[in-house]
Scaffold this motif. Structure first.
Motif, short mmCIF file in Angstrom:
data_model
loop_
_atom_site.label_atom_id
_atom_site.label_comp_id
_atom_site.label_asym_id
_atom_site.label_seq_id
_atom_site.Cartn_x
_atom_site.Cartn_y
_atom_site.Cartn_z
N PHE A 54 0.87 -1.17 0.00
CA PHE A 54 0.00 0.00 0.00
C PHE A 54 0.91 1.23 0.00
CE2 PHE A 54 -1.92 -3.33 2.74
CZ PHE A 54 -2.87 -3.77 1.83
N LEU A 69 0.37 3.99 2.62
CA LEU A 69 0.43 3.69 4.05
C LEU A 69 1.90 3.57 4.47
CD1 LEU A 69 -2.39 1.02 4.53
CD2 LEU A 69 -2.57 3.49 4.54
N LEU A 96 -1.94 -3.82 10.10
CA LEU A 96 -3.14 -4.43 9.51
C LEU A 96 -3.11 -5.94 9.68
CD1 LEU A 96 -3.45 -2.44 6.17
CD2 LEU A 96 -5.30 -2.75 7.80
N GLY A 117 -9.18 -6.70 13.62
CA GLY A 117 -9.22 -6.00 12.34
C GLY A 117 -10.58 -5.40 12.01
N GLY A 118 -11.63 -5.94 12.62
CA GLY A 118 -12.96 -5.43 12.33
C GLY A 118 -13.47 -4.41 13.34
N ASP A 119 -12.61 -4.03 14.30
CA ASP A 119 -13.03 -3.03 15.29
C ASP A 119 -13.37 -1.72 14.62
OD1 ASP A 119 -12.48 -4.83 17.19
OD2 ASP A 119 -11.05 -3.61 18.33
N VAL A 120 -14.60 -1.24 14.86
CA VAL A 120 -14.97 0.03 14.22
C VAL A 120 -14.88 1.19 15.21
CG1 VAL A 120 -16.47 -0.95 12.49
CG2 VAL A 120 -17.40 -0.36 14.71
N VAL A 141 -6.96 3.33 15.92
CA VAL A 141 -5.77 2.56 15.56
C VAL A 141 -4.61 2.93 16.49
CG1 VAL A 141 -4.01 2.24 13.78
CG2 VAL A 141 -6.42 2.34 13.14
N TYR A 197 -10.76 -1.00 11.45
CA TYR A 197 -11.69 -1.27 10.35
C TYR A 197 -11.47 -0.25 9.22
CZ TYR A 197 -16.25 -2.01 8.07
OH TYR A 197 -17.24 -2.27 7.17
N LEU A 248 -8.85 1.55 8.62
CA LEU A 248 -7.55 1.33 7.99
C LEU A 248 -7.63 0.19 6.98
CD1 LEU A 248 -4.59 2.20 7.93
CD2 LEU A 248 -4.14 0.54 9.75
N SER A 249 -8.39 -0.85 7.34
CA SER A 249 -8.50 -1.97 6.40
C SER A 249 -9.27 -1.56 5.15
CB SER A 249 -9.15 -3.18 7.07
OG SER A 249 -10.54 -2.98 7.25
N ALA A 278 -6.80 -0.02 2.92
CA ALA A 278 -5.97 -1.09 2.35
C ALA A 278 -6.68 -1.75 1.17
CB ALA A 278 -5.64 -2.12 3.42
#
Lengths: 250, 334
Positions: free
Chosen positions: A91, A94, A102, A111-114, A118, B197, B199-200, B203
């Motif tokens: 990326f 990034l 990631l 990874g799915g935390d909304v 970060v 989320y 950030l992904s 990506a």
């Protein structure tokens, strides 16, 4: 003991072309295995089948004994099968910090935390830093990936794959395009991968193959052509013929 | 293997810095709040701006963050508008209940159609989203017993907001309501884009192949953000219906989808403020230009669009700041 990764009668056709022809292959646990073959032998297709980028026309793929043939890419990654790409797939906008983050977040299930900002989980940060140190990226963590030297980007390719904590790691020509002076560091990185990771190396560069591999498979026209220890392959007259272009096979 | 404590702290600081509120963000929202107090005579157009801004914000989540182009985002705006309108007409005029139902309805339609944008290149997605909006628009037209068809949905009664604030002719309640909803939606969007989320999503936008190779479930993330964007577009549609007490078929119009894309491109995608700034610019420019030369207004917008896209916003920004520097230098010289 079950093999880390195995294929049974794997076939992939593109129209009339058979890119992968009935490949039955096994990668042992902790292996340092290289897959070689002339251009167009179907090495990249094989990797794409293993990782789920492509679906096979026939055959099965077993990851530590589990049939993963029908699973999408991300599900295979979560089961411990990770890869690097022949051409950098990163990326550019990034940073290595975010890129490795990631993969680490995804593996730890965050990874799915909304609703969480970060970089507020110490476990993730510590693992990012530890991976970055291993791959010589600690000083580059906050630099835009697109602005990194090519050799560093190749290191990041491997670091990111490693960050998914794979049991099987597929390295697709990791040294491709890396200038000579950055090559050494890259080869050392690969050699220093921990032994609990089984590695399949796809490579053109014979120096790297013979310095790294304990076992070598040769792919020609989509089919497994020969397999053995490095000295057996080096002595094999048929393999030499294929590589020197004097091939008489069909 | 003990991780370098200093490096961890540095990484934490750097990431926290990315999510921190900037001074200009605070200034932006203070200015928005000030406009409510200081510009009472402009409340009607300000409410329109806030609604358009929310609509563009919802599109930014798709285009700016996950890289999905849409020419049919009005589909969700329209569903939200009709749902709020029908609630007001048949169930009860309580705006917040109608708003909640509208958001839910738009999210449902978003979820149901998100599967259509998972595959394919930009052109495919443009056509699919365009097609969905056309389908819904025509469905609303045909089902005139429910929607009023081409005459629009008549007879909406919108009760006072919270039982306190009557929707007045001058748009005071309308603007206050729209601004608060916009701000809350913005906070949600901001929180989400700064999360793992979010950030992904970036990506996936930059490289879906690598995103999948990292273990990111690409399809599920796209479905999620598409549904969220649809919900916010529905919120914008509901605001329009409730503040104007009227809904007509043009909520599904192609022009509406195209305008919101224009607004976002003018303001810049991928930093959340682009849709808001674009909406301010678009509405004010439309107001000024069409007052003077009604027939040429699209000419100027077209020109701005072509220059922006061809020259590139970044380069244009650099040129402008270079010009400003030079102006300061020559201005300061004797």
């Amino acid at each position: 003991m079950t093999d880390a990764l195995a294929t049974i009668g794997l076939v992939r056709r593109f129209g009339g072309l058979v890119a992968t022809n009935d490949v039955t292959f096994a990668l042992a646990r902790g292996a340092r295995h290289a897959l070689i073959g002339p251009n167009g032998a179907g090495k990249t297709t094989f990797v794409n089948l293993l990782t789920g980028v492509l679906a096979p026309t026939a055959g099965r793929i077993l990851l530590a004994g589990e049939d993963v043939t029908g699973l999408p890419q991300d599900a295979r990654v979560r089961r411990g099968l990770s890869r690097t790409f022949q051409i950098n797939q990163l990326f550019p906008d990034l940073t290595p910090l975010e890129t490795i983050g990631l993969a680490v977040s995804e593996r730890l299930g965050h990874g799915g935390d909304v609703w969480r900002v970060v970089g507020t989980r110490d476990a993730v940060l510590e693992e990012i830093v530890s991976i970055a140190s291993r791959f010589g990226l600690i000083d580059a963590l906050e630099t835009r990936v697109g602005g990194l030297p090519y050799g560093k980007q190749r290191q990041l390719e491997i670091a990111v794959a490693f960050a998914t904590r794979p049991r099987v790691l597929l390295l697709d020509e990791p040294a491709a395009g890396v200038p000579e002076r950055e090559r050494r560091a890259l080869i050392e990185t690969i050699a220093a991968l921990p032994r609990d990771v089984s590695v399949l190396l796809i490579e053109h560069d014979m120096d790297i193959v013979f310095s790294f591999a304990e076992r070598i498979s040769v792919l020609v026209d989509g089919a497994l052509f020969a397999e053995g220890a490095p000295d057996e392959i080096a002595r094999d007259a048929r393999v030499k013929a294929v590589y020197l272009g004097g091939a008489t096979h069909g | 293997m003990s991780p370098d404590v200093e490096a961890v702290a540095g990484a934490r600081r750097w990431l926290a810095g990315r999510a921190r509120w900037r001074w200009w963000e605070i200034a932006f929202w203070l200015a928005a709040a000030a406009s409510f107090v200081l510009l009472p005579s402009r409340h009607l157009i300000l409410a329109e701006i806030a609604i358009l801004g929310l609509f563009a914000l919802s599109l930014d989540l798709l285009l700016g963050y996950v890289g999905i182009v849409s020419l049919g985002h009005a589909a969700f705006f329209g569903v939200g508008a009709y749902a709020a309108g029908l609630m007001a007409k048949h169930v009860g005029g309580e705006p917040l209940l109608g708003f909640a139902v509208a958001v839910f309805a738009a999210a449902t339609v978003g979820l149901a159609t998100s599967f259509l944008v998972l595959r394919g290149a930009d052109l495919t997605r443009l056509m699919v989203t365009l097609g969905v909006a056309m389908l819904l628009g025509e469905a609303a037209n045909q089902w005139s017993s429910l929607t009023g068809g081409a005459d629009g949905l008549q007879g909406m009664t919108v009760a006072p907001l919270l039982g306190l604030f009557e929707f007045d002719l001058f748009g005071r309640t309308a603007y206050g309501y729209a601004l608060v909803v916009l701000f809350l939606c913005f906070l949600i969007a901001r929180r989400i884009v700064n999360s793992p989320y979010g950030l992904s999503l970036r990506a996936i936008r930059d490289n879906p192949l690598r995103a999948a190779a990292l273990g990111i479930a690409v399809d599920r993330r796209i479905v999620g953000v598409y549904t969220l964007a649809a919900a916010m577009a529905g919120a914008a549609g509901a605001l329009l219906a409730q503040t104007t007490a009227f809904v007509s078929l043009d909520v599904f119009d192609f022009n509406r989808s195209a305008d919101v894309l224009l607004v976002l491109v003018i303001g810049g995608a991928g930093y959340l403020y682009g849709g808001l700034i674009g909406a301010v610019f678009f509405k004010i420019a439309a107001d000024l230009l069409s007052a003077q030369t009604p027939q040429y207004w699209h000419f100027w917008i077209g020109l701005i669009l072509v220059v922006l896209v061809l020259a590139g916003r970044d380069r244009l920004g650099e040129r402008l700041s270079a010009l400003a520097r030079r102006a300061r230098l020559t201005g300061g010289a004797p």
